[in-house]
Design a protein around this motif. Structure first.
Motif, PDB file in Angstrom:
ATOM      1  N   GLU A  24       0.840  -1.209   0.000  1.00  0.00           N
ATOM      2  CA  GLU A  24       0.000   0.000   0.000  1.00  0.00           C
ATOM      3  C   GLU A  24       0.870   1.253   0.000  1.00  0.00           C
ATOM      4  O   GLU A  24       0.517   2.258  -0.642  1.00  0.00           O
ATOM      5  CB  GLU A  24      -0.932  -0.002   1.215  1.00  0.00           C
ATOM      6  N   GLN A  25       1.994   1.216   0.708  1.00  0.00           N
ATOM      7  CA  GLN A  25       2.917   2.348   0.671  1.00  0.00           C
ATOM      8  C   GLN A  25       3.399   2.613  -0.753  1.00  0.00           C
ATOM      9  O   GLN A  25       3.504   3.774  -1.174  1.00  0.00           O
ATOM     10  CB  GLN A  25       4.131   2.078   1.578  1.00  0.00           C
ATOM     11  N   TYR A  26       3.699   1.532  -1.473  1.00  0.00           N
ATOM     12  CA  TYR A  26       4.177   1.714  -2.844  1.00  0.00           C
ATOM     13  C   TYR A  26       3.081   2.282  -3.747  1.00  0.00           C
ATOM     14  O   TYR A  26       3.357   3.130  -4.600  1.00  0.00           O
ATOM     15  CB  TYR A  26       4.689   0.393  -3.408  1.00  0.00           C
ATOM     16  N   LEU A  27       1.849   1.853  -3.554  1.00  0.00           N
ATOM     17  CA  LEU A  27       0.741   2.427  -4.335  1.00  0.00           C
ATOM     18  C   LEU A  27       0.625   3.928  -4.068  1.00  0.00           C
ATOM     19  O   LEU A  27       0.465   4.729  -5.006  1.00  0.00           O
ATOM     20  CB  LEU A  27      -0.574   1.734  -3.975  1.00  0.00           C
ATOM     21  N   ARG A  28       0.706   4.319  -2.795  1.00  0.00           N
ATOM     22  CA  ARG A  28       0.618   5.748  -2.457  1.00  0.00           C
ATOM     23  C   ARG A  28       1.806   6.515  -3.025  1.00  0.00           C
ATOM     24  O   ARG A  28       1.664   7.648  -3.513  1.00  0.00           O
ATOM     25  CB  ARG A  28       0.554   5.931  -0.932  1.00  0.00           C
ATOM     26  N   PHE A  29       2.962   5.904  -2.956  1.00  0.00           N
ATOM     27  CA  PHE A  29       4.169   6.517  -3.512  1.00  0.00           C
ATOM     28  C   PHE A  29       3.990   6.799  -5.003  1.00  0.00           C
ATOM     29  O   PHE A  29       4.297   7.899  -5.486  1.00  0.00           O
ATOM     30  CB  PHE A  29       5.346   5.571  -3.277  1.00  0.00           C
ATOM     31  N   CYS A  30       3.504   5.831  -5.746  1.00  0.00           N
ATOM     32  CA  CYS A  30       3.315   6.016  -7.189  1.00  0.00           C
ATOM     33  C   CYS A  30       2.282   7.101  -7.483  1.00  0.00           C
ATOM     34  O   CYS A  30       2.464   7.910  -8.400  1.00  0.00           O
ATOM     35  CB  CYS A  30       2.904   4.697  -7.843  1.00  0.00           C
ATOM     36  N   LEU A  80       9.391   0.389   7.597  1.00  0.00           N
ATOM     37  CA  LEU A  80       8.639  -0.054   8.761  1.00  0.00           C
ATOM     38  C   LEU A  80       8.528   1.058   9.794  1.00  0.00           C
ATOM     39  O   LEU A  80       7.684   1.000  10.692  1.00  0.00           O
ATOM     40  CB  LEU A  80       9.308  -1.285   9.395  1.00  0.00           C
ATOM     41  N   GLU A  81       9.376   2.063   9.667  1.00  0.00           N
ATOM     42  CA  GLU A  81       9.393   3.171  10.617  1.00  0.00           C
ATOM     43  C   GLU A  81       8.849   4.455  10.020  1.00  0.00           C
ATOM     44  O   GLU A  81       8.276   5.292  10.740  1.00  0.00           O
ATOM     45  CB  GLU A  81      10.827   3.406  11.114  1.00  0.00           C
ATOM     46  N   SER A  82       9.024   4.660   8.714  1.00  0.00           N
ATOM     47  CA  SER A  82       8.535   5.858   8.025  1.00  0.00           C
ATOM     48  C   SER A  82       7.925   5.447   6.698  1.00  0.00           C
ATOM     49  O   SER A  82       8.306   4.428   6.111  1.00  0.00           O
ATOM     50  CB  SER A  82       9.676   6.853   7.782  1.00  0.00           C
ATOM     51  N   ASP A  83       7.005   6.238   6.204  1.00  0.00           N
ATOM     52  CA  ASP A  83       6.356   5.935   4.933  1.00  0.00           C
ATOM     53  C   ASP A  83       7.338   6.106   3.774  1.00  0.00           C
ATOM     54  O   ASP A  83       8.181   7.014   3.775  1.00  0.00           O
ATOM     55  CB  ASP A  83       5.153   6.865   4.737  1.00  0.00           C
ATOM     56  N   MET A  84       7.223   5.234   2.781  1.00  0.00           N
ATOM     57  CA  MET A  84       8.116   5.257   1.628  1.00  0.00           C
ATOM     58  C   MET A  84       8.137   6.625   0.948  1.00  0.00           C
ATOM     59  O   MET A  84       9.200   7.129   0.556  1.00  0.00           O
ATOM     60  CB  MET A  84       7.682   4.188   0.611  1.00  0.00           C
ATOM     61  N   SER A  85       6.988   7.247   0.825  1.00  0.00           N
ATOM     62  CA  SER A  85       6.920   8.556   0.168  1.00  0.00           C
ATOM     63  C   SER A  85       7.701   9.606   0.936  1.00  0.00           C
ATOM     64  O   SER A  85       8.374  10.464   0.345  1.00  0.00           O
ATOM     65  CB  SER A  85       5.461   9.000   0.020  1.00  0.00           C
ATOM     66  N   GLU A  86       7.642   9.547   2.268  1.00  0.00           N
ATOM     67  CA  GLU A  86       8.379  10.507   3.090  1.00  0.00           C
ATOM     68  C   GLU A  86       9.879  10.258   2.987  1.00  0.00           C
ATOM     69  O   GLU A  86      10.669  11.210   2.859  1.00  0.00           O
ATOM     70  CB  GLU A  86       7.920  10.406   4.544  1.00  0.00           C
TER      71      GLU A  86
END
Length: 329
Positions: free
Chosen positions: A44-50, A268-274
C-alpha cells in the motif's frame, strides 16, 4: 487516452531466505522475513508513492528465493487487483510446471528471469551441482506456460570468456531475452571484477550477437546496461537508482538500488513517500550530475558517467566516472 506516466520499478526482496548459497551472492542475512500484514502495508505504501509522484508502478519480486515465500502469490493477487505489473527474479530451481502454470494465469506478469552464471560446470561451481539443469528446466516450464522468459548473466573474471557459449545455450533453449552486466563487488569478490579490456571484449561480443540474426532462434540479445553503446550499440543506459528504481529489502530497508546499498531509511518506521521525498541522497541521484572526468565527452549527456554502483563499490564514491570506461571522446 495514452498513459504518459513514467514507469517506476520497485525491486522487492520479499524474503532473504534462499535454497542456494551462491558464491557471489550479495546477501549476508538469510533470516529477514515479514508477516503478510506488514508486506501488505508495504505494498500500500508503494501504491501511495506512485500516486504521489506520478509513477506507473512495476514490481520485480525477488529474494533470497521468492518462490520460497508463502506470501508471494497473495502479493501477486494484490498486484492484479490494483493494476500493477510485475516480474519474478528467481534462481529457477523451484520453478515447476505447476508453479509456472499458476504464474501464467496472472494478467500482470511481465516476465520470469533466471540468472545463468556460465556453462554448466561454471554455473554449478557458483550455485551447486545440478542447478544449471534445474535453472533451464524452470525456464522451460515458464516458456511452456506462455510466460516471457529472460536469462541474466553476471560477468566476472571466471566466466566472461564463456559468454558466447552461454548465448548459444540460451538461444538453443528458446529464451526470449538475454542480457549481461558486470559483477558488482561486495565482500570478498573484488578480485573478480572485470578489467577494462575484459569488459570491452564483452561489449564487442554482445554488440555482435545483438545484431546477428539466427534462423533457429528469436532470442533478443539485449544491449541495455552501462557503456554497452561503446562498440556501436544504440543503448545509452543511464543509472536509474533513485530516479525510476528503488529496492526494498525483506527487513523493510529502502535502497536506491540493490547494487548501490546506501540505506535511505526503513519503511517499517517511516512511509516510503516521506523517505523518498526527504532524502538528500535521492535528490543527488536524480540530478545525475556528469562526473568532471566526463565533461568533455560527446556521450556524457546520454551516459551520465556509467555505472554508479560499480564506481561506488570500488572507490567508495558513486560520483566518479565508470571505472571501465574506455571512451576517447
Amino acid at each position: 487516452m495514452q498513459n504518459t506516466k513514467t514507469k517506476h520499478v520497485l525491486q522487492w526482496h520479499i524474503i532473504h531466505r534462499c535454497n542456494l548459497r551462491c558464491s557471489h551472492c550479495y546477501q549476508e542475512d538469510y533470516g529477514a522475513e515479514l508477516p503478510f500484514s506488514a508486506l501488505s502495508d508495504l505494498f500500500e505504501q508503494y501504491l501511495r508513492f506512485c500516486r504521489k509522484f506520478g509513477f506507473k508502478g512495476h514490481i520485480n519480486f525477488t529474494g533470497g528465493e521468492p518462490l520460497l515465500s508463502e506470501h508471494l502469490f497473495p502479493l501477486l493477487d494484490l498486484c492484479d487487483v490494483n493494476g500493477v505489473t510485475f516480474g519474478i527474479l528467481t534462481n529457477g530451481t523451484l520453478l515447476s510446471s505447476d508453479i509456472a502454470a499458476k504464474l501464467g494465469r496472472y494478467k500482470g506478469l511481465s516476465f520470469v528471469q533466471v540468472s545463468i552464471d556460465g556453462t554448466e560446470k561454471t554455473h554449478d561451481s557458483v550455485r551447486g551441482k545440478g542447478n544449471f539443469k534445474k535453472a533451464f528446466d524452470g525456464l522451460k516450464c515458464a516458456h511452456d506456460a506462455g510466460i516471457r522468459t529472460m536469462a541474466a548473466f553476471t560477468c566476472h573474471k571466471r566466466n566472461y570468456k564463456e559468454l558466447r557459449d552461454v548465448i548459444r545455450i540460451v538461444r538453443k533453449n528458446k529464451i526470449d531475452r538475454f542480457w549481461a552486466d558486470r559483477l558488482i563487488p561486495m565482500g570478498s569478490s573484488r578480485e573478480d571484477v572485470l578489467s577494462t579490456e575484459e569488459y570491452r571484449s564483452v561489449i564487442r561480443l554482445l554488440t555482435k550477437e545483438h545484431s546477428r540474426k539466427c534462423l533457429f532462434s528469436n532470442t533478443d540479445v539485449h544491449l541495455n546496461r552501462s557503456l554497452q553503446f561503446l562498440e556501436g550499440g544504440s543503448c545509452y543506459y543511464q543509472c536509474a537508482a533513485g530516479k525510476s528504481l528503488l529496492t526494498l529489502l525483506a527487513d523493510g530497508t529502502l535502497l536506491p538500488c540493490r547494487r548501490l546499498p546506501i540505506p535511505i531509511g526503513s519503511c517499517l518506521e517511516s512511509d516510503m513517500s516521506e523517505l523518498y521525498g526527504n532524502s538528500d541522497l535521492i535528490r543527488e541521484l536524480q540530478e545525475q550530475v556528469i562526473p568532471e572526468e566526463c565533461a568533455a565527452c560527446k556521450h556524457a549527456v546520454l551516459c551520465r558517467g556509467g555505472a554508479k554502483c560499480l564506481t561506488y563499490a570500488v572507490t567508495g564514491d558513486f560520483r566518479g566516472k565508470d571505472i571501465n570506461c574506455y571512451c576517447k571522446y
